[in-house]
Write a protein that holds these residues in place. Structure first.
Motif, PDB file in Angstrom:
ATOM      1  N   VAL A 266       6.984   4.967 -10.287  1.00  0.00           N
ATOM      2  CA  VAL A 266       6.841   3.525 -10.544  1.00  0.00           C
ATOM      3  C   VAL A 266       8.208   2.857 -10.503  1.00  0.00           C
ATOM      4  O   VAL A 266       8.371   1.783  -9.910  1.00  0.00           O
ATOM      5  CB  VAL A 266       6.138   3.274 -11.892  1.00  0.00           C
TER       6      VAL A 266
ATOM      7  N   THR B 257       9.241   2.580  -6.971  1.00  0.00           N
ATOM      8  CA  THR B 257       8.472   1.532  -6.316  1.00  0.00           C
ATOM      9  C   THR B 257       9.035   0.152  -6.654  1.00  0.00           C
ATOM     10  O   THR B 257       9.177  -0.711  -5.763  1.00  0.00           O
ATOM     11  CB  THR B 257       6.993   1.609  -6.727  1.00  0.00           C
TER      12      THR B 257
ATOM     13  N   SER C 273       5.197  10.378 -12.241  1.00  0.00           N
ATOM     14  CA  SER C 273       4.569   9.086 -11.920  1.00  0.00           C
ATOM     15  C   SER C 273       5.408   7.934 -12.433  1.00  0.00           C
ATOM     16  O   SER C 273       5.552   6.909 -11.754  1.00  0.00           O
ATOM     17  CB  SER C 273       3.173   9.002 -12.528  1.00  0.00           C
TER      18      SER C 273
ATOM     19  N   CYS D 286       3.732   1.630  -1.307  1.00  0.00           N
ATOM     20  CA  CYS D 286       4.354   1.813  -2.623  1.00  0.00           C
ATOM     21  C   CYS D 286       3.415   2.532  -3.573  1.00  0.00           C
ATOM     22  O   CYS D 286       3.852   3.328  -4.397  1.00  0.00           O
ATOM     23  CB  CYS D 286       4.770   0.466  -3.200  1.00  0.00           C
ATOM     24  N   THR D 287       2.121   2.263  -3.471  1.00  0.00           N
ATOM     25  CA  THR D 287       1.143   2.953  -4.306  1.00  0.00           C
ATOM     26  C   THR D 287       1.105   4.437  -3.960  1.00  0.00           C
ATOM     27  O   THR D 287       0.929   5.284  -4.837  1.00  0.00           O
ATOM     28  CB  THR D 287      -0.258   2.342  -4.105  1.00  0.00           C
TER      29      THR D 287
ATOM     30  N   VAL E  37       3.612   6.599  -5.925  1.00  0.00           N
ATOM     31  CA  VAL E  37       3.196   6.974  -7.276  1.00  0.00           C
ATOM     32  C   VAL E  37       2.170   8.106  -7.226  1.00  0.00           C
ATOM     33  O   VAL E  37       2.254   9.064  -7.996  1.00  0.00           O
ATOM     34  CB  VAL E  37       2.637   5.752  -8.035  1.00  0.00           C
TER      35      VAL E  37
ATOM     36  N   MET F 229       0.816  -1.192   0.000  1.00  0.00           N
ATOM     37  CA  MET F 229       0.000   0.000   0.000  1.00  0.00           C
ATOM     38  C   MET F 229       0.862   1.260   0.000  1.00  0.00           C
ATOM     39  O   MET F 229       0.547   2.226  -0.664  1.00  0.00           O
ATOM     40  CB  MET F 229      -0.922  -0.028   1.222  1.00  0.00           C
TER      41      MET F 229
END
Length: 58
Positions: free
Chosen positions: A48, A51, A44, A3-4, A7, A1
């Motif tokens: 990514v 992430t 973004s 990691c999201t 972004v 969660m």
């Protein structure tokens, strides 16, 4: 969660940077939206990659 969230935060930060940059260049509303979208997407993509790198390291 978490990691999201990287972004999402990167997109919001990029959009804000793009909006401010277009404002400093005396752009109209369409210019500001385009800059915000472009910077948001660019950051973004970097988010990514960050992430993925964090996921592979830990």
């Amino acid at each position: 969660m978490a990691c999201t969230m990287i972004v999402i935060a990167a997109f919001i930060l990029g959009a804000a940077i793009g909006w401010i940059r277009a404002t400093r260049l005396d752009g109209n509303r369409a210019d500001k939206l385009q800059y915000a979208a472009a910077y948001g997407l660019a950051l973004s993509v970097l988010g990514v990659f960050a992430t993925v790198m964090i996921g592979r390291m830990g």
